[in-house]
Motif scaffolding. Structure first.
Motif, PDB file in Angstrom:
ATOM      1  N   VAL A  30       0.815  -1.216   0.000  1.00  7.88           N
ATOM      2  CA  VAL A  30       0.000   0.000   0.000  1.00  7.88           C
ATOM      3  C   VAL A  30       0.846   1.263   0.000  1.00  7.88           C
ATOM      4  CG1 VAL A  30      -1.985  -1.097   1.057  1.00  7.88           C
ATOM      5  CG2 VAL A  30      -0.209  -0.141   2.523  1.00  7.88           C
ATOM      6  N   GLY A  31       2.156   1.114   0.145  1.00  6.24           N
ATOM      7  CA  GLY A  31       3.028   2.269   0.035  1.00  6.24           C
ATOM      8  C   GLY A  31       2.990   3.181   1.249  1.00  6.24           C
ATOM      9  N   SER A  32       3.445   4.392   1.042  1.00  5.22           N
ATOM     10  CA  SER A  32       3.560   5.364   2.123  1.00  5.22           C
ATOM     11  C   SER A  32       2.610   6.528   1.890  1.00  5.22           C
ATOM     12  CB  SER A  32       5.000   5.878   2.211  1.00  5.22           C
ATOM     13  OG  SER A  32       5.404   6.405   0.959  1.00  5.22           O
TER      14      SER A  32
ATOM     15  N   GLY B 238       8.948  14.171   4.328  1.00  3.76           N
ATOM     16  CA  GLY B 238       9.010  12.720   4.243  1.00  3.76           C
ATOM     17  C   GLY B 238       7.661  12.030   4.206  1.00  3.76           C
ATOM     18  N   TYR B 239       7.738  10.713   4.400  1.00  2.03           N
ATOM     19  CA  TYR B 239       6.563   9.856   4.271  1.00  2.03           C
ATOM     20  C   TYR B 239       6.499   8.890   5.453  1.00  2.03           C
ATOM     21  CZ  TYR B 239       6.313  11.600  -0.512  1.00  2.03           C
ATOM     22  OH  TYR B 239       6.207  12.410  -1.609  1.00  2.03           O
ATOM     23  N   ALA B 240       5.308   8.458   5.762  1.00  2.00           N
ATOM     24  CA  ALA B 240       5.087   7.502   6.847  1.00  2.00           C
ATOM     25  C   ALA B 240       4.437   6.245   6.293  1.00  2.00           C
ATOM     26  CB  ALA B 240       4.202   8.130   7.927  1.00  2.00           C
ATOM     27  N   HIS B 241       4.526   5.169   7.066  1.00  8.69           N
ATOM     28  CA  HIS B 241       3.934   3.884   6.670  1.00  8.69           C
ATOM     29  C   HIS B 241       2.928   3.444   7.738  1.00  8.69           C
ATOM     30  CE1 HIS B 241       7.568   3.892   4.182  1.00  8.69           C
ATOM     31  NE2 HIS B 241       6.933   3.059   3.394  1.00  8.69           N
ATOM     32  N   PRO B 242       1.769   4.083   7.797  1.00 14.71           N
ATOM     33  CA  PRO B 242       0.776   3.677   8.798  1.00 14.71           C
ATOM     34  C   PRO B 242       0.210   2.299   8.486  1.00 14.71           C
ATOM     35  CG  PRO B 242      -0.190   5.229   7.254  1.00 14.71           C
ATOM     36  CD  PRO B 242       1.276   5.162   6.923  1.00 14.71           C
ATOM     37  N   VAL B 243      -0.245   1.625   9.525  1.00 13.21           N
ATOM     38  CA  VAL B 243      -0.882   0.320   9.336  1.00 13.21           C
ATOM     39  C   VAL B 243      -2.227   0.553   8.658  1.00 13.21           C
ATOM     40  CG1 VAL B 243      -1.831  -1.708  10.483  1.00 13.21           C
ATOM     41  CG2 VAL B 243       0.267  -0.640  11.350  1.00 13.21           C
ATOM     42  N   PRO B 244      -2.494  -0.106   7.534  1.00  9.05           N
ATOM     43  CA  PRO B 244      -3.765   0.119   6.824  1.00  9.05           C
ATOM     44  C   PRO B 244      -4.963  -0.206   7.703  1.00  9.05           C
ATOM     45  CG  PRO B 244      -2.216  -1.141   5.462  1.00  9.05           C
ATOM     46  CD  PRO B 244      -1.636  -1.086   6.838  1.00  9.05           C
ATOM     47  N   GLY B 245      -5.976   0.642   7.643  1.00 15.19           N
ATOM     48  CA  GLY B 245      -7.176   0.418   8.447  1.00 15.19           C
ATOM     49  C   GLY B 245      -7.897  -0.870   8.106  1.00 15.19           C
ATOM     50  N   PHE B 246      -7.770  -1.338   6.857  1.00 21.17           N
ATOM     51  CA  PHE B 246      -8.501  -2.550   6.472  1.00 21.17           C
ATOM     52  C   PHE B 246      -7.970  -3.801   7.174  1.00 21.17           C
ATOM     53  CE2 PHE B 246      -5.375  -1.906   2.928  1.00 21.17           C
ATOM     54  CZ  PHE B 246      -4.606  -3.044   3.116  1.00 21.17           C
TER      55      PHE B 246
ATOM     56  N   ILE C  14       4.830  -8.527   3.136  1.00 24.78           N
ATOM     57  CA  ILE C  14       4.902  -7.066   3.214  1.00 24.78           C
ATOM     58  C   ILE C  14       5.927  -6.545   2.209  1.00 24.78           C
ATOM     59  CG2 ILE C  14       6.622  -7.143   5.080  1.00 24.78           C
ATOM     60  CD1 ILE C  14       3.807  -4.544   4.814  1.00 24.78           C
ATOM     61  N   GLN C  15       5.577  -5.472   1.526  1.00 25.36           N
ATOM     62  CA  GLN C  15       6.487  -4.821   0.588  1.00 25.36           C
ATOM     63  C   GLN C  15       6.691  -3.374   1.024  1.00 25.36           C
ATOM     64  OE1 GLN C  15       7.704  -6.356  -2.552  1.00 25.36           O
ATOM     65  NE2 GLN C  15       5.874  -7.011  -3.633  1.00 25.36           N
ATOM     66  N   ASN C  16       7.932  -3.035   1.336  1.00 25.91           N
ATOM     67  CA  ASN C  16       8.296  -1.681   1.747  1.00 25.91           C
ATOM     68  C   ASN C  16       7.587  -1.261   3.031  1.00 25.91           C
ATOM     69  OD1 ASN C  16       9.556   0.790   1.756  1.00 25.91           O
ATOM     70  ND2 ASN C  16       8.174   1.741   0.268  1.00 25.91           N
TER      71      ASN C  16
END
Length: 520
Positions: A234-236, A421-429, A465-467
């Motif tokens: 899902v990316g950042s 920058g960018y963050a990698h939050p845990v997807p809500g789904f 998991i990717q990235n």
């Protein structure tokens, strides 16, 4: 109306370069049924930063497939061939391709890989056993549905509202088992450790769990897919500090990810301030610098970093972006990993030497013959707060502190561009699976060497998991050059065989020593 829906061996959620590369490398495998979903209407890669003159920071060999299989039809060189650009690229004589061309290349691949579907947003992922699916299908049949049962390979399920009819009623939907790969459908299945699992139970798949993937299409129609395994790509998302969050809606404070869409707004402003460090900040600043003489705005660049330093790009330094270093880093103690990464910012957060040179050269040109452009670059600056200017005029007052001098000061500007920058939050789904997933002490995924999330319990499929594994696998996690390698590891893990062989030794240097005395 009836529809045949398949249980996929793997469903990828999100189609950025990494999951797109996984899809491209899975495409030639007839025994793996894959599906990849993305909510965007078409492939796009950082559209707000596709600026003229910007290039990838990795060589063109870091495409979707070449580092795993140079013969794959979705290579960048084949893209050039298909577009009649091979000779043009040959005479171009550059390793680093324009960022816009990389985006076009990925879009070309995404349009040709049948497993990629856009305009589909995943809203929830949960677990369900095949026995529960069968029971649900039986109930549908009892109510009047016609559930096709041609063989043991058929498992009925309930339809989703909007799938198969226009009124949200239960449709006749069969689920077909496809994909005969190790661990995802064979009678002689293997565990994660490679041990054989007997398939002679009366109903070996009855308690085997699938992932139920609820989605919404581009026009609001819901649909459910089922998968034995998942690949999260899902990316950042753009990251801004809490101080700036309330002002993003006002339009004059925005993240650099939107820069391409705000160019005209910048041209019309009286003053623009770039906040942040790294390549994105430098590219935004350079673009504005090139237009400063014409547009006349005051231009400032504030960064918390101790200077405007280049990214590490020596040949031996680049070997940190290799499978060898990834393996070495993974086997370090968790606490040591965080300590090591905290000292590696210039490996992946610095500025390319070429961009720094372009900025300096432009500044030099602007100061020829006594020129004094209204431009400022200042490091060691922590922007601590922001507030609108008094009197209701356009602009903001930034409360700052020079960290080395420990001196507070204020800075006024009309526009603020946050290259933070960018963050990698845990997807809500993933919320229904939260208790199943193992987390480390800092709330991050626990990840296996083959990029599987560590899970609680047994019987469930794998989640790759990717990235999202920078903390466990090191600085190479977001690097395009390791994308094909990671996809190879995932595919080999998924299928239980070496579809894409992975070499243990790839670079010249050695990153660690074995226990005991190291022989010279």
């Amino acid at each position: 109306m009836s529809e045949q829906t398949q249980i996929y061996d793997i469903v990828g959620i999100g189609i950025g370069p990494f999951n797109l590369g996984l899809a491209a490398l899975l495409d030639p495998l007839p025994d793996v049924k894959a599906l990849f979903l993305d909510r965007k209407p078409t492939f796009s890669w950082h559209p707000g930063m596709l600026l003229d003159g910007t290039t990838l920071q990795v060589p063109f060999l870091a495409d979707l497939v070449t580092m795993a299989d140079p013969t794959n039809p979705y290579s960048f060189l084949n893209y050039l061939k298909e577009h009649g650009r091979l000779y043009a690229f040959y005479f171009y004589e550059r390793f680093h391709i324009p960022r816009r061309e990389y985006d076009a290349y990925c879009r070309w691949a995404a349009e040709r890989i049948a497993s990629c579907r856009f305009g589909v947003e995943v809203t929830q992922v949960s677990a369900v056993t095949e026995a529960e699916l069968e029971a649900a299908g039986s109930e549908a049949a009892r109510r009047g549905g016609s559930v096709p049962v041609a063989s043991r390979a058929m498992v009925p399920t309930l339809a989703v509202a909007g799938v198969g009819n226009e009124h949200g009623k239960v449709a006749d939907v069969g689920i077909e088992h496809v994909g005969k790969v190790a661990g995802v459908g064979n009678e002689d299945r293997r565990t994660d450790t490679g041990a054989s699992v007997s398939g002679n139970r009366s109903d070996p798949d009855a308690t085997r769990e699938l992932y139920r993937i609820e989605t919404v299409g581009s026009v609001g129609q819901p649909r459910v897919y089922y998968a034995r395994n998942l690949a999260l790509g899902v990316g950042s998302v753009p990251h801004v500090g809490e101080a700036f969050e309330p002002y993003l809606r006002e339009g004059s404070v925005f993240h650099s990810a939107q820069f391409g869409d705000r160019l005209e707004q910048c041209r019309q402003a009286r003053s623009v301030t770039v906040v942040g460090s790294g390549q994105s900040a430098a590219e935004v600043f350079l673009h504005l610098l090139n237009g400063q003489a014409e547009c006349g705005y005051r231009l400032d660049w504030l960064t918390r970093s101790p200077g405007f330093f280049p990214m590490e790009y020596s040949k031996l330094g680049l070997e940190h972006f290799s499978p060898d270093y990834t393996s070495y880093f993974y086997n370090l103690p968790p606490a040591r990993k965080d300590e090591v990464r905290s000292k590696q910012h210039l490996l992946y957060k610095g500025i390319s030497a070429g961009t720094i040179a372009d900025i300096y050269d432009r500044l030099y040109e602007l100061t020829v013959d006594g020129g004094r452009p209204d431009i400022k670059l200042l490091a060691h600056v922590d922007v601590q707060a922001i507030e609108p200017l008094a009197g209701g005029g356009p602009g903001y007052r930034l409360s700052c502190r020079h960290t080395e001098q420990d001196r507070a000061f204020e800075h006024e500007t009309e526009l603020v561009i946050l290259a933070t920058g960018y963050a990698h939050p845990v997807p809500g789904f993933l919320e229904p699976l939260r208790e199943r997933i193992r987390w480390d002490a800092q709330g991050r995924f626990e990840v296996e060497p083959d990029y599987r999330l560590q899970l609680n319990g047994e019987g469930g499929g794998r989640i790759y998991i990717q990235n999202g594994e920078l903390h466990s696998h090191g600085v190479g996690a977001p690097d395009l050059g390791l994308g094909a390698h990671r996809s190879s590891v995932i595919i080999n893990s998924l299928t239980g065989r070496d579809v894409y062989p992975v070499r243990e030794r790839n670079v010249f240097q050695q990153f660690g020593v074995a226990s005991g005395r190291e022989e010279g």
